[in-house]
Design a protein around this motif. Structure first.
Motif, PDB file in Angstrom:
ATOM      1  N   TYR A 208       0.839  -1.203   0.000  1.00  0.00           N
ATOM      2  CA  TYR A 208       0.000   0.000   0.000  1.00  0.00           C
ATOM      3  C   TYR A 208       0.875   1.254   0.000  1.00  0.00           C
ATOM      4  CZ  TYR A 208      -3.688   3.286   1.320  1.00  0.00           C
ATOM      5  OH  TYR A 208      -4.557   4.347   1.348  1.00  0.00           O
ATOM      6  N   TYR A 373      -7.797  -3.856   8.621  1.00  0.00           N
ATOM      7  CA  TYR A 373      -9.034  -3.105   8.477  1.00  0.00           C
ATOM      8  C   TYR A 373      -8.731  -1.639   8.171  1.00  0.00           C
ATOM      9  CZ  TYR A 373      -8.244  -1.582  13.356  1.00  0.00           C
ATOM     10  OH  TYR A 373      -7.711  -1.057  14.511  1.00  0.00           O
ATOM     11  N   SER A 374      -9.777  -0.910   7.831  1.00  0.00           N
ATOM     12  CA  SER A 374      -9.632   0.494   7.467  1.00  0.00           C
ATOM     13  C   SER A 374     -10.676   1.321   8.203  1.00  0.00           C
ATOM     14  CB  SER A 374      -9.799   0.661   5.949  1.00  0.00           C
ATOM     15  OG  SER A 374      -9.612   2.004   5.561  1.00  0.00           O
ATOM     16  N   LYS A 387      -8.276   8.774   6.495  1.00  0.00           N
ATOM     17  CA  LYS A 387      -8.433   7.321   6.499  1.00  0.00           C
ATOM     18  C   LYS A 387      -7.118   6.661   6.916  1.00  0.00           C
ATOM     19  CE  LYS A 387     -11.325   5.783   3.504  1.00  0.00           C
ATOM     20  NZ  LYS A 387     -11.980   5.378   2.239  1.00  0.00           N
ATOM     21  N   ASN A 389      -5.278   2.649   7.432  1.00  0.00           N
ATOM     22  CA  ASN A 389      -5.304   1.187   7.342  1.00  0.00           C
ATOM     23  C   ASN A 389      -4.461   0.621   8.475  1.00  0.00           C
ATOM     24  OD1 ASN A 389      -6.783   1.533   5.039  1.00  0.00           O
ATOM     25  ND2 ASN A 389      -5.169   0.899   3.634  1.00  0.00           N
ATOM     26  N   CYS A 406       0.278   0.611  11.059  1.00  0.00           N
ATOM     27  CA  CYS A 406      -0.768   1.466  10.510  1.00  0.00           C
ATOM     28  C   CYS A 406      -0.182   2.451   9.515  1.00  0.00           C
ATOM     29  CB  CYS A 406      -1.542   2.182  11.604  1.00  0.00           C
ATOM     30  SG  CYS A 406      -0.550   2.978  12.869  1.00  0.00           S
ATOM     31  N   GLY A 408      -1.516   5.878   6.751  1.00  0.00           N
ATOM     32  CA  GLY A 408      -2.584   6.740   6.274  1.00  0.00           C
ATOM     33  C   GLY A 408      -2.038   8.075   5.816  1.00  0.00           C
ATOM     34  N   THR A 535     -14.443   0.081   3.051  1.00  0.00           N
ATOM     35  CA  THR A 535     -13.502  -0.096   4.157  1.00  0.00           C
ATOM     36  C   THR A 535     -13.590  -1.457   4.838  1.00  0.00           C
ATOM     37  OG1 THR A 535     -15.063   0.801   5.774  1.00  0.00           O
ATOM     38  CG2 THR A 535     -13.590   2.379   4.674  1.00  0.00           C
ATOM     39  N   ALA A 559     -10.421  -4.796   5.021  1.00  0.00           N
ATOM     40  CA  ALA A 559     -10.075  -3.397   4.716  1.00  0.00           C
ATOM     41  C   ALA A 559     -10.759  -2.863   3.462  1.00  0.00           C
ATOM     42  CB  ALA A 559      -8.566  -3.193   4.614  1.00  0.00           C
ATOM     43  N   SER A 562     -10.214   0.242   0.416  1.00  0.00           N
ATOM     44  CA  SER A 562      -9.231   1.154   1.023  1.00  0.00           C
ATOM     45  C   SER A 562      -7.891   0.473   1.228  1.00  0.00           C
ATOM     46  CB  SER A 562      -9.746   1.673   2.370  1.00  0.00           C
ATOM     47  OG  SER A 562     -10.895   2.456   2.188  1.00  0.00           O
ATOM     48  N   GLY A 563      -7.916  -0.845   1.367  1.00  0.00           N
ATOM     49  CA  GLY A 563      -6.663  -1.574   1.568  1.00  0.00           C
ATOM     50  C   GLY A 563      -6.060  -2.100   0.296  1.00  0.00           C
TER      51      GLY A 563
END
Length: 565
Positions: A208, A373-374, A387, A389, A406, A408, A535, A559, A562-563
């Protein structure tokens, strides 16, 4: 020959933190600090920001918060500490408790005697053995010491630098890439692993990050090894990898660091296979009158009880204080260990980690569960909501959190990772983490903190309320089943979302969650259904709906989009 109560080799954060703590514990102690550099107590972590221009003056990295320059006079006047700069320690003789030094300016040799010795020699840059690589070339640099940042800044100021090639996408490589990119310099980064920060973060977060760096215009070449550099007239002009050739005006070697421990080895002190000085829980070496601290040692991991190498300023400063306490208080304070907490800003992307990665958990033989998760760092309706992740790793045997990562864009990952680190370090059970009394107000956070949301997700997964599936697993399934006749990709976002952000999967069907429960889905009941949304929250709810209708092969994409990487 002058004798001192304590001699410290190294005037970096670890050495001088030790010295100042010693002085505060006993103002009568005779303390000598020796360093081969000209710049004591230098904030090396600020170097990328100095190059970018956020730190305006080089000496700002050497000053206290009250604007005093930390030089020889400062340490003498403020702490009555003798500081010898541009002195190289050439020998430690543990039997006579003496050290030999060489003044690098006039080549004069001097010996000193100690009662206790502290080795804080830090680390040094790794120069990989690559054909044609010469750090003597005028446009090739490492970025480890104060003089490195001076050289790089001078070269940038005096030359037209439009493109920079960086070898290594670790913390330093990524920070430097970000700083130079913000100066409108084109940046190419080469990394032999599959994603940036590979030693710190797992695939989901790493890929990501790579995607975000690429989307911002940075060239990130992962799984590539530079095999050759080409120079002309003492100037490197090209890097050649196993896949491409890249020309640049400047080349930065950011291949990591290794312990600077040659002097300890010659003194007969025990070293680890990595070359770090071995210490006990009081940071004593194999010689009880010699301590070691900072980047030249390994530290114990609180989770695995194994040692690991983590050359971080946080440990250098904290353990410097501990060494001083143990010297003055007869080894009264044991160091229990650390968990490898780290944070970095790359462009506007904030990344943080603590505890074990999935790779480290596997290597330690831990039976673990992960969730990915997001969510938002504050309510979505608030200006400045971002946001984030998050990946959490739990020990299935104890249900304790053992790792967190994490990422973002502009997200408040610092709070999230610090709370996670506190939970891990204190082994707070997941069921107690669910009820942590954390602050809430819309300008700052959610009514249910985003980290606590992760513990809720873990509880749901643990209780088999849903089946999770990752992007990697979906890709593998689709590759094995080219026709995908027995697989349904169900997008439960709204029609507007579906049009605005197309699904990354071919043949996905869109049934907004508002209409899902009332829809006739018997025609897909015996198929494997992979549900996704933005998400992961709506798809979780959708999986509960279908489960209540008797659907069995229902999976929630962790996620959501968004992931996606």
């Amino acid at each position: 020959m002058d004798k001192f109560n304590v001699i410290i080799i190294g005037a970096g954060p670890a050495g001088l933190k030790t010295a100042m703590r010693l002085r505060r514990l006993d103002f009568k102690q005779k303390i000598l600090v020796i360093d081969k550099s000209s710049y004591p107590s230098f904030a090396a972590c600020g170097m990328p920001f100095y190059l970018e221009g956020l730190v305006k003056d080089f000496d700002d990295l050497r000053k206290t918060s009250f604007e005093s320059l930390r030089n020889e006079n400062y340490f003498k006047n403020y702490g009555n500490i003798d500081l010898l700069l541009n002195y190289l320690v050439t020998e430690i003789n543990p039997d006579s408790k003496t050290i030999s030094t060489l003044n690098m300016l006039d080549n004069k040799e001097t010996r000193f005697q100690y009662d206790k010795l502290v080795i804080a020699t830090g680390s040094k840059a790794i120069i990989p053995p690559i054909e044609g690589l010469s750090i003597e070339d005028e446009n090739v640099f490492t970025l480890k010491d104060p003089t490195d940042s001076i050289k790089v800044k001078s070269y940038l100021d005096k030359n037209e630098v439009n493109k920079v090639c960086i070898l290594g996408a670790g913390l330093i490589g990524c920070e430097i890439a970000s700083s130079l990119f913000n100066l409108n310099i084109d940046v190419s980064i080469f990394e032999i692993f599959d994603w940036p920060l590979a030693a710190l973060i797992d695939k989901e977060i790493g890929l990501y990050l790579k995607k975000q760096m690429f989307n911002n215009g940075m060239e990130v070449y992962t799984s590539e090894k530079i095999i050759k550099f080409i120079s002309e007239n003492n100037k490197t002009i090209k890097a050649v990898s196993n896949k491409r050739e890249v020309e640049a005006d400047m080349f930065l070697i950011c291949s990591g660091v290794k312990p600077n421990t040659e002097i300890a080895k010659r003194a007969g002190l025990k070293l680890s296979p990595r070359g770090s000085i071995i210490t006990n829980e009081f940071l004593q070496t194999s010689n009880p009158d010699i301590y070691a601290v900072g980047d030249c040692i390994e530290i114990k991991n609180l989770i695995t009880n194994k040692t690991f190498y983590s050359p971080m300023a946080t440990y250098a400063n904290r353990l410097g204080r501990l060494v001083a306490n143990n010297i003055m208080q007869n080894n009264s304070q044991a160091f229990e260990g650390a968990i490898g907490t780290a944070i970095v800003k790359i462009l506007e992307i904030n990344v943080a980690r603590t505890g074990l990665s999935e790779r480290e958990a596997k290597e330690s033989g831990i039976d673990f569960e992960t969730i990915y998760y997001s969510g938002f760092d504050k309510p979505h309706y608030m200006p400045g909501s971002n946001k984030m992740n998050i990946k959490l790793i739990f020990d299935k045997k104890t249900d304790n959190l053992i790792g967190a990562q994490c990422i973002g864009n502009k997200a408040s990952v610092d709070k999230t990772i610090d709370v996670a680190a506190t939970i891990i370090q204190n082994k707070i059970p997941y069921y107690k983490a669910l009820t942590l009394d954390l602050s809430y107000s819309p300008p700052f956070s959610n009514s249910v903190d985003i980290l606590v949301q992760g513990f809720q997700i873990y509880e749901n997964k643990k209780n088999k309320m849903y089946k999770a599936i990752s992007f990697e697993e979906v890709k593998e399934i689709l590759e094995r089943n080219k026709e995908s006749e027995d697989i349904v990709l169900l997008d439960v976002r709204s029609k507007d979302e579906f049009k605005r952000v197309p699904s990354p999967f071919k043949n996905a069907i869109n049934i907004p969650i508002d209409f899902l429960y009332s829809s006739d889905l018997e025609y897909i009941k015996n198929k494997k259904i992979i549900i996704f949304c933005g998400t992961g929250s709506r798809s979780y709810q959708a999986s509960i709906m279908l489960k209540s209708k008797g659907f069995e092969e229902v999976y929630n994409l962790e996620a959501g989009l968004s992931g996606f990487y």
